[in-house]
Write a protein that holds these residues in place. Structure first.
Motif, short mmCIF file in Angstrom:
data_model
loop_
_atom_site.label_atom_id
_atom_site.label_comp_id
_atom_site.label_asym_id
_atom_site.label_seq_id
_atom_site.Cartn_x
_atom_site.Cartn_y
_atom_site.Cartn_z
N ILE A 65 -23.12 1.81 -50.42
CA ILE A 65 -22.86 0.75 -50.48
C ILE A 65 -20.75 0.16 -50.40
O ILE A 65 -19.96 1.40 -49.79
N LEU A 66 -20.76 -1.08 -50.98
CA LEU A 66 -19.08 -1.04 -50.38
C LEU A 66 -18.12 -1.29 -51.69
O LEU A 66 -18.53 -2.40 -51.75
N VAL A 67 -17.40 -0.56 -52.53
CA VAL A 67 -16.17 -0.71 -52.78
C VAL A 67 -15.62 -1.21 -53.15
O VAL A 67 -14.38 -0.89 -51.79
N VAL A 68 -14.98 -2.71 -53.23
CA VAL A 68 -13.84 -3.57 -52.80
C VAL A 68 -12.76 -3.24 -53.59
O VAL A 68 -13.09 -4.58 -55.02
N ASP A 69 -11.43 -2.62 -53.62
CA ASP A 69 -10.26 -2.70 -55.07
C ASP A 69 -9.15 -2.40 -55.12
O ASP A 69 -9.16 -1.38 -53.68
N ASP A 70 -8.65 -3.38 -55.22
CA ASP A 70 -7.06 -2.81 -54.62
C ASP A 70 -6.29 -1.30 -55.21
O ASP A 70 -5.49 -1.38 -54.76
N ASP A 71 -7.13 -1.02 -56.29
CA ASP A 71 -6.71 0.38 -57.54
C ASP A 71 -7.04 1.15 -56.96
O ASP A 71 -7.86 1.50 -56.57
N LYS A 72 -5.90 2.26 -56.19
CA LYS A 72 -6.71 3.28 -54.96
C LYS A 72 -6.99 3.37 -56.26
O LYS A 72 -8.40 5.13 -55.73
N ARG A 73 -6.56 4.66 -57.32
CA ARG A 73 -7.38 5.70 -57.83
C ARG A 73 -8.58 5.08 -58.69
O ARG A 73 -10.17 6.31 -58.64
N LEU A 74 -8.77 3.88 -58.78
CA LEU A 74 -10.41 3.80 -59.29
C LEU A 74 -11.70 3.67 -58.02
O LEU A 74 -12.27 3.79 -58.21
N ARG A 75 -10.82 3.10 -56.65
CA ARG A 75 -11.87 3.34 -55.45
C ARG A 75 -12.37 4.74 -55.55
O ARG A 75 -13.38 5.75 -55.25
N GLU A 76 -11.50 5.81 -55.54
CA GLU A 76 -11.58 6.88 -55.46
C GLU A 76 -12.58 7.63 -56.48
O GLU A 76 -13.69 8.68 -56.35
N ILE A 95 -22.46 -4.85 -52.61
CA ILE A 95 -20.46 -4.85 -52.59
C ILE A 95 -20.55 -5.00 -53.62
O ILE A 95 -21.03 -5.57 -54.89
N VAL A 96 -19.28 -3.52 -54.12
CA VAL A 96 -19.08 -4.16 -55.38
C VAL A 96 -18.15 -4.41 -55.13
O VAL A 96 -17.25 -3.69 -55.11
N LEU A 97 -17.35 -5.37 -55.59
CA LEU A 97 -16.19 -6.02 -55.45
C LEU A 97 -15.49 -7.02 -56.80
O LEU A 97 -15.19 -7.43 -57.31
N ASP A 98 -13.96 -5.58 -56.30
CA ASP A 98 -13.49 -6.73 -57.54
C ASP A 98 -12.92 -8.30 -57.61
O ASP A 98 -12.24 -8.80 -56.36
N VAL A 99 -12.50 -9.06 -58.67
CA VAL A 99 -12.17 -10.18 -58.67
C VAL A 99 -10.71 -10.03 -58.08
O VAL A 99 -10.16 -11.13 -56.94
N MET A 100 -9.78 -9.87 -58.66
CA MET A 100 -7.81 -9.73 -58.21
C MET A 100 -7.47 -9.08 -58.22
O MET A 100 -7.70 -7.74 -57.63
N MET A 101 -7.22 -9.45 -56.21
CA MET A 101 -6.98 -8.59 -55.34
C MET A 101 -5.61 -9.81 -55.16
O MET A 101 -5.49 -10.93 -54.95
N PRO A 102 -4.70 -8.81 -54.28
CA PRO A 102 -3.24 -9.66 -53.27
C PRO A 102 -4.07 -10.43 -52.06
O PRO A 102 -5.43 -10.10 -51.59
N GLY A 103 -3.78 -11.94 -51.63
CA GLY A 103 -3.88 -12.23 -51.26
C GLY A 103 -5.39 -12.87 -51.68
O GLY A 103 -5.12 -13.39 -52.14
N GLU A 104 -6.21 -12.51 -50.76
CA GLU A 104 -7.79 -13.34 -51.10
C GLU A 104 -8.79 -12.84 -52.48
O GLU A 104 -8.52 -11.29 -52.30
N SER A 105 -8.37 -13.19 -53.52
CA SER A 105 -9.54 -13.02 -54.39
C SER A 105 -11.27 -12.52 -53.81
O SER A 105 -11.27 -12.53 -52.89
N GLY A 106 -11.32 -12.04 -54.89
CA GLY A 106 -13.10 -11.29 -54.88
C GLY A 106 -14.11 -12.75 -54.52
O GLY A 106 -15.14 -13.09 -53.64
#
Length: 230
Positions: free
Chosen positions: A8-19, A53-64
């Motif tokens: 699984i690839l987890v894509v999220d700008d929230d470090k705490r949630l990623r961990e 892929i578990v993909l967050d929508v709202m990220m800086p730069g390109e969105s999910g």
């Protein structure tokens, strides 16, 4: 490392949630890689194979949404579970049109996340198996590729010649987006791309419980359509 583990690839700008997701999903016997944004995700995707892929929508730069569209344009058929803080129907539709297979609103229960992941992985394995099957099953329907027949249970569902050509073209590659050009080539009677959209609307009336949010005959923005089996 267990070779049978889904990756699984987890894509999220929230470090705490990623961990948190890395720990939780690893505890559920999944192999997990993380990325903080779309750029890092592309780097990981260039060198590794993933099952989902578990993909967050709202990220800086390109969105999910942007990353999902890019993946589908590259004809990468990795299943996508999209995470969104927005619960509006429009955001869900945008996610599905971008190429997501499912979505989950934040905040969410970890148990629901793992249930969604397992369901997508199970469906993905069925899609791969269906690719060489004589029949494709979806929503209580079955489409016989050899006979070009649609049935719901034992009941025969009448399709026009054009509808049959469209459904057969999609059923030959379940889970894989089919371009409008290819659909147009499936039958001379279909005509231009606008005609395809009209015919697809008619076909959905016979299949989809809710035409506004189609589950089985999904639109792939910028490409065409895809048939998603159960």
């Amino acid at each position: 490392m267990n070779d049978n583990q889904a990756h699984i690839l987890v894509v999220d700008d929230d470090k705490r949630l990623r961990e948190l997701l890395h720990r939780y999903l690893s505890d559920q016997n999944l192999r997990v890689t993380t990325a903080a944004d779309a750029e890092e995700a592309r780097s990981k995707l260039s060198g590794l194979e993933f099952d989902l892929i578990v993909l967050d929508v709202m990220m800086p730069g390109e969105s999910g949404y942007d990353l999902a569209r890019w993946l589908r344009q590259q004809e990468r058929q990795i299943p996508i579970l999209m995470l969104t803080a927005m619960e509006e129907v429009e955001s869900r539709i945008t996610g599905l049109e971008s190429g997501a297979d499912d979505y989950l609103s934040k905040p969410f229960e970890p148990r629901e996340l793992i249930l969604r992941i397992n369901a997508i992985l199970r469906r993905s394995s069925q899609v791969q198996a269906a690719g060489s099957a004589d029949k494709v099953f979806f929503g209580g329907f079955s489409f016989d590729l050899a006979r070009s027949e649609l049935r719901r249970g034992e009941a025969y569902i009448h399709l026009t010649a054009v509808e049959t050509c469209l459904l057969k073209a999609l059923a030959e590659s379940p889970g894989v987006p089919v371009s409008r050009d290819r659909l147009a080539d499936a039958s001379p009677e279909i005509g231009n791309q606008r005609s395809i959209d009209v015919q697809m609307t008619r076909l959905r009336r016979k299949i989809e419980p809710d035409q506004k949010t189609p589950r089985y005959l999904q639109t792939v923005r910028g490409t065409g359509y895809v048939l998603m089996p159960d």
